[in-house]
Design an enzyme around this catalytic site. Structure first.
Site, mmCIF file in Angstrom:
data_model
loop_
_atom_site.group_PDB
_atom_site.id
_atom_site.type_symbol
_atom_site.label_atom_id
_atom_site.label_comp_id
_atom_site.label_asym_id
_atom_site.label_seq_id
_atom_site.Cartn_x
_atom_site.Cartn_y
_atom_site.Cartn_z
ATOM 1 N N SER A 169 15.451 -46.225 -5.271
ATOM 2 C CA SER A 169 16.084 -46.473 -4.065
ATOM 3 C C SER A 169 15.482 -46.848 -2.965
ATOM 4 O O SER A 169 14.630 -46.102 -2.537
ATOM 5 C CB SER A 169 17.456 -45.933 -3.918
ATOM 6 O OG SER A 169 18.351 -46.393 -2.919
ATOM 7 N N TYR A 208 21.161 -38.154 -0.763
ATOM 8 C CA TYR A 208 20.853 -39.354 -1.830
ATOM 9 C C TYR A 208 19.494 -39.836 -1.551
ATOM 10 O O TYR A 208 18.543 -39.897 -2.437
ATOM 11 C CB TYR A 208 21.708 -40.428 -1.857
ATOM 12 C CG TYR A 208 21.479 -41.673 -2.557
ATOM 13 C CD1 TYR A 208 21.576 -41.511 -3.996
ATOM 14 C CD2 TYR A 208 21.209 -42.706 -2.143
ATOM 15 C CE1 TYR A 208 20.935 -42.550 -4.606
ATOM 16 C CE2 TYR A 208 20.971 -43.851 -2.700
ATOM 17 C CZ TYR A 208 20.821 -43.784 -4.150
ATOM 18 O OH TYR A 208 20.391 -44.897 -5.075
#
Length: 259
Positions: free
Chosen positions: A143, A154
């Site tokens: 990501s 995250y």
């Protein structure tokens, strides 16, 4: 008509919806023999639909946040297909969007468990099969949120995926195993069949999530989210023989945002 994956066995994790499902659909159309993995039971429906269109596809439900789950999946792939040519690690995703000081220790652990360990475990479980057959390809889905707002845990997990990708590529290149990653930006997709976070959003939570969305679009040169095909195609390129001289690379797929 392209047929880049004719006869090749591909394990796709997180295949019940979103990017993983689209990768499965496109790979099946190009002749791939697919083992689709998800913790949700509707992965069975995805495999059934692909079989109706002539694909060789089976589904396995497993919790890839555990070593036992990942080990089970690769054993099932080998049992069914007798090899594992390609592994697409697609499990992960932001559970909460909030300032780091608002995360509880339990939430931090869950974010890392969700977005780092499935890729770590699946790479470890697939490597013995690839070493035995003297080759293979791994594509990790990371990501661009390694640089962003409202999701520090995250981002840390996906930073780990990036480091793992490069280190594995370096270590296993002598064994004819390529390891790369894509780093998606914001992606338009149908509503999730099961939400990542079932808690009700208050005004603070809505504002934090909107800040995440605004930052994602602002950082993209194109100032928009991508679509599922725009994410799936780079994954499949890296998985294909056309990328035979590419390894240890993380490719941002985010409209210019480098993450």
């Amino acid at each position: 008509m392209k047929a880049r994956f004719t006869g090749k066995v591909m394990v796709i994790t997180g295949a019940a919806q979103g990017i993983g499902k689209r990768v499965a659909e496109l790979a099946a159309a190009e002749g791939g023999r697919l083992l689709l993995v998800d913790i949700a039971d509707f992965v069975q429906g995805v495999a059934a639909e692909l079989r109706e269109h002539g694909a060789d596809a089976v589904a396995v439900q497993a919790n890839l946040e555990t070593w036992a789950g990942a080990e089970q999946v690769m054993a099932e792939a080998y049992k069914h297909f007798a090899r594992i040519d390609i592994l697409i690690n697609n499990v992960g995703g932001t559970i909460w969007a909030q300032p780091f000081d608002q995360y509880s220790p339990e939430q931090i652990e869950k974010e890392i468990l969700r977005s780092l360990f499935p890729t770590l475990w699946c790479c470890r479980a697939a490597l013995p099969y690839m070493l035995e057959q003297k080759g293979g390809v791994i594509v990790n889905v990371s990501s661009v949120a390694t640089r962003g707002l409202m999701r520090v845990p995250y981002g840390a997990a996906k930073g780990g995926v990036n480091a793992m990708t490069v280190n594995l590529a370096y270590e296993y290149a002598p064994h004819n195993i390529r390891v790369n990653a894509t780093a998606p930006g914001g992606t338009e997709a149908p509503p999730r069949l099961t939400p990542r976070n079932s808690s009700e959003q208050g005004e603070h939570e809505k504002a934090w999530y909107q800040a995440l969305v605004d930052q994602t679009k602002q950082n993209s040169f194109m100032h928009r989210y991508g679509d599922l095909d725009e994410q799936a195609e780079p994954i499949l390129f890296l998985a294909s023989d056309a990328a035979s001289y590419i390894t240890g690379t993380v490719i941002p797929v985010a409209g210019g945002d480098q993450g």
